[in-house]
Write a protein that holds these residues in place. Structure first.
Motif, PDB file in Angstrom:
ATOM      1  N   MET A 253     -58.166  45.928 -10.456  1.00  0.00           N
ATOM      2  CA  MET A 253     -58.294  46.967 -10.640  1.00  0.00           C
ATOM      3  C   MET A 253     -56.685  47.626 -10.513  1.00  0.00           C
ATOM      4  O   MET A 253     -56.252  48.389 -11.906  1.00  0.00           O
ATOM      5  CB  MET A 253     -58.167  47.689  -9.319  1.00  0.00           C
ATOM      6  N   GLU A 254     -55.774  47.355 -10.498  1.00  0.00           N
ATOM      7  CA  GLU A 254     -54.607  47.919 -10.492  1.00  0.00           C
ATOM      8  C   GLU A 254     -53.568  46.918 -11.499  1.00  0.00           C
ATOM      9  O   GLU A 254     -52.663  47.998 -12.499  1.00  0.00           O
ATOM     10  CB  GLU A 254     -54.097  48.078  -8.998  1.00  0.00           C
ATOM     11  N   HIS A 255     -53.952  46.188 -11.676  1.00  0.00           N
ATOM     12  CA  HIS A 255     -53.233  44.977 -12.305  1.00  0.00           C
ATOM     13  C   HIS A 255     -53.850  44.181 -13.392  1.00  0.00           C
ATOM     14  O   HIS A 255     -54.414  42.651 -13.087  1.00  0.00           O
ATOM     15  CB  HIS A 255     -51.654  44.068 -11.726  1.00  0.00           C
ATOM     16  N   PRO A 256     -54.693  44.856 -13.686  1.00  0.00           N
ATOM     17  CA  PRO A 256     -55.575  43.369 -14.939  1.00  0.00           C
ATOM     18  C   PRO A 256     -54.814  42.521 -15.127  1.00  0.00           C
ATOM     19  O   PRO A 256     -55.645  41.381 -15.706  1.00  0.00           O
ATOM     20  CB  PRO A 256     -56.807  44.713 -15.968  1.00  0.00           C
ATOM     21  N   GLY A 257     -53.681  42.173 -15.709  1.00  0.00           N
ATOM     22  CA  GLY A 257     -52.491  41.518 -16.483  1.00  0.00           C
ATOM     23  C   GLY A 257     -53.272  40.392 -15.714  1.00  0.00           C
ATOM     24  O   GLY A 257     -51.925  38.670 -16.602  1.00  0.00           O
ATOM     25  N   LEU A 258     -53.223  40.455 -14.968  1.00  0.00           N
ATOM     26  CA  LEU A 258     -53.144  38.891 -13.817  1.00  0.00           C
ATOM     27  C   LEU A 258     -53.971  38.058 -13.993  1.00  0.00           C
ATOM     28  O   LEU A 258     -54.020  36.936 -14.416  1.00  0.00           O
ATOM     29  CB  LEU A 258     -52.486  39.224 -12.705  1.00  0.00           C
ATOM     30  N   PHE A 259     -54.617  38.374 -14.386  1.00  0.00           N
ATOM     31  CA  PHE A 259     -56.127  37.534 -14.272  1.00  0.00           C
ATOM     32  C   PHE A 259     -56.611  37.342 -15.997  1.00  0.00           C
ATOM     33  O   PHE A 259     -56.276  38.764 -16.812  1.00  0.00           O
ATOM     34  CB  PHE A 259     -56.717  38.329 -13.293  1.00  0.00           C
ATOM     35  N   HIS A 260     -57.037  36.088 -15.990  1.00  0.00           N
ATOM     36  CA  HIS A 260     -57.786  36.094 -17.171  1.00  0.00           C
ATOM     37  C   HIS A 260     -59.548  36.015 -16.633  1.00  0.00           C
ATOM     38  O   HIS A 260     -59.988  35.010 -15.680  1.00  0.00           O
ATOM     39  CB  HIS A 260     -57.323  34.636 -17.714  1.00  0.00           C
ATOM     40  N   VAL A 261     -60.464  36.741 -17.297  1.00  0.00           N
ATOM     41  CA  VAL A 261     -61.405  36.851 -16.441  1.00  0.00           C
ATOM     42  C   VAL A 261     -62.777  35.729 -17.788  1.00  0.00           C
ATOM     43  O   VAL A 261     -62.614  35.351 -19.169  1.00  0.00           O
ATOM     44  CB  VAL A 261     -62.495  38.191 -17.269  1.00  0.00           C
ATOM     45  N   LEU A 262     -62.831  35.126 -17.162  1.00  0.00           N
ATOM     46  CA  LEU A 262     -64.360  33.885 -17.105  1.00  0.00           C
ATOM     47  C   LEU A 262     -65.979  34.885 -17.604  1.00  0.00           C
ATOM     48  O   LEU A 262     -65.506  35.273 -17.190  1.00  0.00           O
ATOM     49  CB  LEU A 262     -63.893  32.982 -16.407  1.00  0.00           C
ATOM     50  N   ASP A 263     -66.134  33.322 -18.401  1.00  0.00           N
ATOM     51  CA  ASP A 263     -67.268  34.032 -19.009  1.00  0.00           C
ATOM     52  C   ASP A 263     -68.237  33.845 -17.470  1.00  0.00           C
ATOM     53  O   ASP A 263     -68.163  32.780 -16.865  1.00  0.00           O
ATOM     54  CB  ASP A 263     -67.634  33.135 -20.722  1.00  0.00           C
ATOM     55  N   CYS A 264     -69.331  34.721 -17.834  1.00  0.00           N
ATOM     56  CA  CYS A 264     -70.199  34.821 -16.289  1.00  0.00           C
ATOM     57  C   CYS A 264     -70.945  33.435 -16.738  1.00  0.00           C
ATOM     58  O   CYS A 264     -71.322  33.048 -15.499  1.00  0.00           O
ATOM     59  CB  CYS A 264     -70.806  35.793 -16.412  1.00  0.00           C
TER      60      CYS A 264
END
Length: 307
Positions: A253-264
């Motif tokens: 929520m605070e630092h979205p750039g730390l995460f790569h969002v995988l497809d569901c």
């Protein structure tokens, strides 16, 4: 389970199978583990010169059974592999000083399922795994594969700059519920809202951990400090109960750039508990997942569809 690729070549990647805990006393856990390994073998195919490094977490009494299970499940594996066992007691001792503060914020209380520090392993994997392992995939035991695991390793190539962890979004409105106070105080917030525009939080059933990036990220390691975790929890009025995925959700929520969002489709969660517990009106907006499912996640003991 954790897995990496331990090749003859340079990349030291791994697949970790998370938590084969007390398997000798849990027939259901054994059955899920067998199903997960069977599907891994059925669809798995690696490039020449690569081997799958399996890292199995288990307690001492479960180790003989786990060895037998692996020998049986992997006997026809079409790829080379190496198995390393990790004693849960040893890892817990290493993890305790790092995650002690999180345990108080992200578990339902002492003695509950997610209260043990081993459920925060992924958060600090970069500090407890050997430095020669640069990337690792951690998966829950209640999954089944419907595609080649190699394709999941290829997702590391899609990490944007600054990302250290890849994972899929949570597919139930659990964080809509947990963030209720913050949402009430911030009308119109995307926090806890469903995809595609909202921030539903993360699910840690399938995790891509770029251990070297985690080691190098000053921001990520600052977030592990007790004061930083406490600050985020207070800001978002957050009291969770789901271990590592609570931390990842809050940090995201605070630092979205730390995460790569995988497809569901890489973590197609099947649990529908929240549909019948106050959120039937919005449930399907979280639960929808289009496309060919590559990994099924039978969370909360939900049966996985047959092939």
């Amino acid at each position: 389970m954790a897995v990496s690729l331990a090749g003859r070549g340079p990349p030291a990647w791994a697949l970790a199978v998370a938590a084969a805990l007390a398997a000798e006393r849990n027939a259901g856990l054994r059955a899920r583990g067998e199903a997960a390994l069977r599907s891994l073998v059925r669809f798995g195919k690696l490039p020449p010169g690569q081997a799958l490094a399996l890292h199995l977490l288990c307690d001492a009494p479960s180790k003989p059974l786990a060895k037998a299970l692996l020998r049986h499940a992997l006997r026809h594996a079409p790829f080379h592999y190496k198995v390393t066992f990790h004693d849960v007691a040893v890892l817990t001792e290493k993890l305790q000083p790092i995650v002690e503060g999180m345990q108080k914020l992200f578990s339902a209380g002492t003695g509950t399922y997610y209260s043990d520090s081993i459920f925060f392993l992924s958060v600090a994997m970069h500090r407890v795994m050997p430095r020669e392992i640069s990337r690792i995939i951690q998966v829950d035991l209640d999954v089944e594969y419907r595609t080649n695991i190699w394709e999941l390793f290829e997702e590391f190539d899609h990490f944007p700059e600054g990302a250290v962890i890849g994972l899929a979004q949570e597919m139930q409105p659990v964080y809509r519920h947990i963030f209720w106070q913050y949402r009430q105080e911030h009308p119109g917030t995307k926090v806890g809202e469903p995809p595609p525009d909202g921030l539903p939080g993360f699910n840690s059933g399938v995790l891509l951990l770029d251990l070297e990036a985690m080691r190098q990220s000053a921001l990520y390691n600052r977030l592990l400090e007790p004061e930083a975790v406490r600050h985020l929890a207070e800001k978002y009025r957050f009291k969770g109960h789901l271990g590592d995925q609570d931390f990842f959700t809050l940090a995201g929520m605070e630092h979205p750039g730390l995460f790569h969002v995988l497809d569901c489709t890489w973590n197609r969660q099947l649990c529908s508990w929240w549909r019948d517990h106050g959120y039937s009106d919005v449930f399907d907006r979280y639960f929808q997942c289009d496309g060919h499912v590559r990994i099924y996640h039978g969370n909360c003991n939900t049966p996985i569809p047959a092939e």
